[in-house]
Design an enzyme around this catalytic site. Structure first.
Site, PDB file in Angstrom:
ATOM      1  N   HIS A 256      47.932 -19.966  21.423  1.00 14.98           N
ATOM      2  CA  HIS A 256      46.686 -20.604  20.982  1.00 14.98           C
ATOM      3  C   HIS A 256      45.521 -19.918  21.679  1.00 14.98           C
ATOM      4  CE1 HIS A 256      47.610 -24.051  18.391  1.00 14.98           C
ATOM      5  NE2 HIS A 256      48.773 -24.077  19.024  1.00 14.98           N
TER       6      HIS A 256
ATOM      7  N   ALA B  11      68.842 -19.054  33.637  1.00 12.94           N
ATOM      8  CA  ALA B  11      68.200 -20.342  33.394  1.00 12.94           C
ATOM      9  C   ALA B  11      66.783 -20.381  33.961  1.00 12.94           C
ATOM     10  CB  ALA B  11      69.038 -21.455  34.019  1.00 12.94           C
TER      11      ALA B  11
ATOM     12  N   THR C  46      58.287 -12.190  29.951  1.00 14.35           N
ATOM     13  CA  THR C  46      57.001 -11.697  29.473  1.00 14.35           C
ATOM     14  C   THR C  46      57.024 -10.206  29.162  1.00 14.35           C
ATOM     15  OG1 THR C  46      56.246 -11.292  31.743  1.00 14.35           O
ATOM     16  CG2 THR C  46      55.770 -13.460  30.790  1.00 14.35           C
ATOM     17  N   LYS C  47      58.094  -9.515  29.596  1.00 15.75           N
ATOM     18  CA  LYS C  47      58.235  -8.078  29.351  1.00 15.75           C
ATOM     19  C   LYS C  47      59.621  -7.801  28.782  1.00 15.75           C
ATOM     20  CE  LYS C  47      55.049  -6.684  33.023  1.00 15.75           C
ATOM     21  NZ  LYS C  47      54.887  -5.881  34.273  1.00 15.75           N
TER      22      LYS C  47
END
Length: 206
Positions: free
Chosen positions: A125, A176, A181-182
């Site tokens: 968002h 877990a 993010t990469k």
């Protein structure tokens, strides 16, 4: 003798209702597969699953989604239109309370296993610029920073988050509660927030 007969009758009734429940789930699953872009055989959805944009979603064979999953291909947000694709391979199992969302492209390969409470999304968002942050989140433009691709034979652990622009290489494990993010190389184990490679078992076959 009466006790034996009662046990036999109880077992028979229990098996009957188990079979009835399975037939009901199978029927519901068949009904739910109508409208998908592609649906293979052996597809089963649990209770309280939410499917959005089925015509943008393809599912391979032998797919199981347990209870309370959300699979959402979002084609419109406010006045903005998108062209989403969610492509799920064969022999994929999604455990409870998972959420997969796409405005661009999310691909899940073959033989992928997701534990519970996994979140996979190719969008956000808005940005983190001042101009976006002063707006209420619901009014910010939904944007994608790139597709999410999960290759074959990947195991994704409990509570994992996989964000936009990430490829998880084949035969990898995401531990877990990791936040990915990469991109992840093949044959890797990643863990942490943000996720980092803690082991790589790739062998050069040449």
């Amino acid at each position: 003798m009466l006790s034996v007969q009662n046990n036999y009758m109880f077992n028979y009734i229990e098996k009957f209702f188990r079979r009835l429940s399975w037939e009901y789930r199978t029927l519901c699953s068949k009904v739910q597969t109508f409208g998908f872009k592609h649906a293979g055989f052996g597809i089963h959805f649990g209770y309280d699953c939410v499917i959005v944009g089925a015509k943008y979603i393809s599912i391979g064979n032998n797919f199981v989604a347990h209870d309370r999953n959300r699979i959402e291909a979002i084609s419109r947000n406010g006045a903005v239109e998108y062209n989403p694709t969610i492509d799920i391979g064969s022999n994929v199992i999604i455990s409870y309370n998972c959420h997969i969302g796409a405005i661009d492209y999310v691909k899940i390969g073959n033989n992928v296993l997701l534990a519970s409470n996994v979140y996979i999304s190719d969008h956000d968002h808005g940005n983190t610029t001042y101009a976006d942050l002063v707006l209420p989140p619901v009014t910010r433009k939904v944007i994608s920073k790139g597709p999410v691709i999960i290759e074959d034979n990947v195991w994704i652990g409990e509570g994992v988050v996989i964000l936009a622009g990430v490829t998880v290489g084949h035969n990898s494990v995401v531990a877990a509660n990791a936040v990915v993010t990469k991109s992840v190389p093949p044959f890797s184990v990643v863990a942490g927030v943000p996720a980092k490679v803690i082991k790589n078992s790739h062998k050069n076959m040449n």
